[in-house]
Design an enzyme around this catalytic site. Sequence first.
Site, PDB file in Angstrom:
ATOM      1  N   ARG A 153       7.683  -4.635  -2.756  1.00  0.00           N
ATOM      2  CA  ARG A 153       7.255  -4.059  -4.045  1.00  0.00           C
ATOM      3  C   ARG A 153       8.355  -4.215  -5.094  1.00  0.00           C
ATOM      4  O   ARG A 153       8.101  -4.225  -6.302  1.00  0.00           O
ATOM      5  CB  ARG A 153       6.831  -2.588  -3.886  1.00  0.00           C
ATOM      6  CG  ARG A 153       6.381  -1.942  -5.195  1.00  0.00           C
ATOM      7  CD  ARG A 153       5.491  -0.713  -5.006  1.00  0.00           C
ATOM      8  NE  ARG A 153       5.962   0.181  -3.982  1.00  0.00           N
ATOM      9  CZ  ARG A 153       6.999   1.026  -4.089  1.00  0.00           C
ATOM     10  NH1 ARG A 153       7.663   1.100  -5.230  1.00  0.00           N
ATOM     11  NH2 ARG A 153       7.360   1.789  -3.083  1.00  0.00           N
TER      12      ARG A 153
ATOM     13  N   TYR B  39     -10.503  -8.136 -24.513  1.00  0.00           N
ATOM     14  CA  TYR B  39     -11.219  -8.114 -23.234  1.00  0.00           C
ATOM     15  C   TYR B  39     -11.607  -6.649 -22.925  1.00  0.00           C
ATOM     16  O   TYR B  39     -10.836  -5.728 -23.187  1.00  0.00           O
ATOM     17  CB  TYR B  39     -10.336  -8.712 -22.135  1.00  0.00           C
ATOM     18  CG  TYR B  39     -10.795  -8.329 -20.761  1.00  0.00           C
ATOM     19  CD1 TYR B  39     -12.100  -8.622 -20.347  1.00  0.00           C
ATOM     20  CD2 TYR B  39      -9.974  -7.610 -19.901  1.00  0.00           C
ATOM     21  CE1 TYR B  39     -12.553  -8.227 -19.103  1.00  0.00           C
ATOM     22  CE2 TYR B  39     -10.427  -7.216 -18.656  1.00  0.00           C
ATOM     23  CZ  TYR B  39     -11.720  -7.516 -18.274  1.00  0.00           C
ATOM     24  OH  TYR B  39     -12.181  -7.104 -17.047  1.00  0.00           O
TER      25      TYR B  39
ATOM     26  N   ASP C 183      -1.737 -11.803 -25.196  1.00  0.00           N
ATOM     27  CA  ASP C 183      -2.449 -12.259 -24.001  1.00  0.00           C
ATOM     28  C   ASP C 183      -2.829 -13.724 -24.218  1.00  0.00           C
ATOM     29  O   ASP C 183      -3.645 -14.051 -25.076  1.00  0.00           O
ATOM     30  CB  ASP C 183      -3.693 -11.368 -23.812  1.00  0.00           C
ATOM     31  CG  ASP C 183      -4.460 -11.677 -22.546  1.00  0.00           C
ATOM     32  OD1 ASP C 183      -4.424 -12.841 -22.094  1.00  0.00           O
ATOM     33  OD2 ASP C 183      -5.130 -10.764 -22.030  1.00  0.00           O
TER      34      ASP C 183
ATOM     35  N   LYS D 184      -7.204 -16.624 -13.880  1.00  0.00           N
ATOM     36  CA  LYS D 184      -7.987 -17.614 -14.625  1.00  0.00           C
ATOM     37  C   LYS D 184      -7.353 -19.003 -14.475  1.00  0.00           C
ATOM     38  O   LYS D 184      -7.203 -19.478 -13.375  1.00  0.00           O
ATOM     39  CB  LYS D 184      -8.089 -17.148 -16.077  1.00  0.00           C
ATOM     40  CG  LYS D 184      -8.512 -15.673 -16.215  1.00  0.00           C
ATOM     41  CD  LYS D 184      -9.928 -15.438 -15.755  1.00  0.00           C
ATOM     42  CE  LYS D 184     -10.240 -13.982 -15.427  1.00  0.00           C
ATOM     43  NZ  LYS D 184      -9.733 -12.957 -16.301  1.00  0.00           N
TER      44      LYS D 184
HETATM   45  O1  7XF Z   1      -7.132  -8.006 -14.181  1.00  0.00           O
HETATM   46  P1  7XF Z   1      -7.652  -9.397 -14.401  1.00  0.00           P
HETATM   47  O2  7XF Z   1      -6.860 -10.448 -13.690  1.00  0.00           O
HETATM   48  O3  7XF Z   1      -9.131  -9.484 -14.176  1.00  0.00           O
HETATM   49  O4  7XF Z   1      -7.390  -9.753 -15.955  1.00  0.00           O
HETATM   50  C1  7XF Z   1      -7.787  -8.955 -17.004  1.00  0.00           C
HETATM   51  C2  7XF Z   1      -7.931  -9.804 -18.222  1.00  0.00           C
HETATM   52  C3  7XF Z   1      -6.902  -9.800 -19.156  1.00  0.00           C
HETATM   53  N1  7XF Z   1      -6.991 -10.558 -20.282  1.00  0.00           N
HETATM   54  C4  7XF Z   1      -8.059 -11.332 -20.514  1.00  0.00           C
HETATM   55  C5  7XF Z   1      -8.095 -12.138 -21.772  1.00  0.00           C
HETATM   56  C6  7XF Z   1      -9.099 -11.384 -19.607  1.00  0.00           C
HETATM   57  O5  7XF Z   1     -10.155 -12.178 -19.894  1.00  0.00           O
HETATM   58  C7  7XF Z   1      -9.049 -10.602 -18.437  1.00  0.00           C
HETATM   59  C8  7XF Z   1     -10.139 -10.603 -17.433  1.00  0.00           C
HETATM   60  N2  7XF Z   1     -11.321 -11.184 -17.860  1.00  0.00           N
HETATM   61  C9  7XF Z   1     -12.446 -11.505 -16.986  1.00  0.00           C
HETATM   62  C10 7XF Z   1     -13.551 -12.132 -17.867  1.00  0.00           C
HETATM   63  O6  7XF Z   1     -13.483 -12.021 -19.107  1.00  0.00           O
HETATM   64  O7  7XF Z   1     -14.431 -12.766 -17.315  1.00  0.00           O
HETATM   65  C11 7XF Z   1     -12.849 -10.302 -16.207  1.00  0.00           C
HETATM   66  C12 7XF Z   1     -14.152 -10.226 -15.609  1.00  0.00           C
HETATM   67  S1  7XF Z   1     -14.874  -8.570 -15.733  1.00  0.00           S
END
Ligand code: 7XF
Length: 394
Positions: A58, A111, A183, A208
């Site tokens: 951790r 998001y 981000d 992603k």
């Molecule tokens: O915690 P995660 O790895 O899912 O990331 C959160 C997150 C942070 N910033 C951006 C711009 C994101 O698009 C996301 C997660 N997005 C997915 C989407 O838009 O499809 C989550 C599916 S509910």
Amino acid sequence: MWESKNIETNAIHGGKQSQGEHGPLSTPIYQTSTFVFDDVQQGADRFAGEAGGHIYSRLGNPTVEELENRMAILEGTEAAAAFGSGMGAVSAAIFALLKSGDHLVTSHRLYGCTYALFNHQLPALGIEVSFVDLADPQAVREAIKPNTKVIYGETPINPCMTVMDLDALAGIARERGIVTVIDNTFMSPILQRPAEHGIDLVLHSATKYLNGHGDVVAGILCGPAELIDQIKMTTRKDMGAVMSPHDAWLVIRGLKTLHLRMQRHGENGQVVAEYLEKHPAVEKVYYPGLPDHPGYKLLGKQMSGAGGVMAFELKQGFEQAVAFINGLQMCKRAVSLGDAETLIQHPASMTHSTYEPEELAAAGISRTLIRLAVGLENAEDIVADLEQALAGIG
Ligand code: 7XF
């Protein structure tokens, strides 16, 4: 540590640590929770920060640290910290930078879960939040108060691909001593490097494009060593959203092909956006690679491509939008993006369902808006699938 001037080479070689006595090409996975001390004094010295060496995964793990070193090189920052999810990275950054009585300036377009964190959790802890249009520098200046500590945004924004000017934002924040967090998930460091524009912390949902294969949930923060160390030793350590060594290994593997994948996502994105824009059933396409998108003017200035995500609206209503999505045969109905497979979803009821109806309207997310995350298939096949599903709704 070896480093090239070319990001494609760094994505493969940069940040690679010594591989030990066996010399494996692939990074070893240190699948261990804890590390053995020679004696009590050595353990005590490591805890006190007076001796190097690992303690407990951790607090730090060699495989995870290799990914951190690689990401710092790719984003052009001094250091990086890895997390168990993108939201783990968002919350570790925010709770390290803000305390009760502080003020956050952010966007009314984010998001869905980032928006929920800022809209619900932060005010409950006595942190003030202003939601403004970060693409409008005047609105940002007007929102700043004496207790403003952080400006947080996404660019391009999930899902309508709104783009904000990073130089303008960093300039406003710097002269007031405010920390900026961007981000960069939708671009990856291949298409955009916010730190080169003066942004302090660069954040990714590594779930992603960075990983790119739809098999990991992970997050990364890149920034100055002092700030990253502070986050590692406070909110990451004490809140515990750490990345597993195996997930770090998968993301390292993903990074080796990131530049090729981003190129293909961008080529496919352009073909599909131009196809949709010309289709008589389509009302509007939101993609920064199209000249009528407001973000188009920042292509070349801060982004070297428009990426693989777009949103669009059909001329017909909600029922037809649903029928179209359900009619797709190859494209997958799923949230997330940046994978080999083309993914399609309905933001108002899925990724942005954390928004109230009036908040959705303010963010430009209509009930008929569809988000498409173009994959790595042959663009002809993606277009053919869209074509047959659009034909199916009449
Ligand atoms: O915690 P995660 O790895 O899912 O990331 C959160 C997150 C942070 N910033 C951006 C711009 C994101 O698009 C996301 C997660 N997005 C997915 C989407 O838009 O499809 C989550 C599916 S509910």
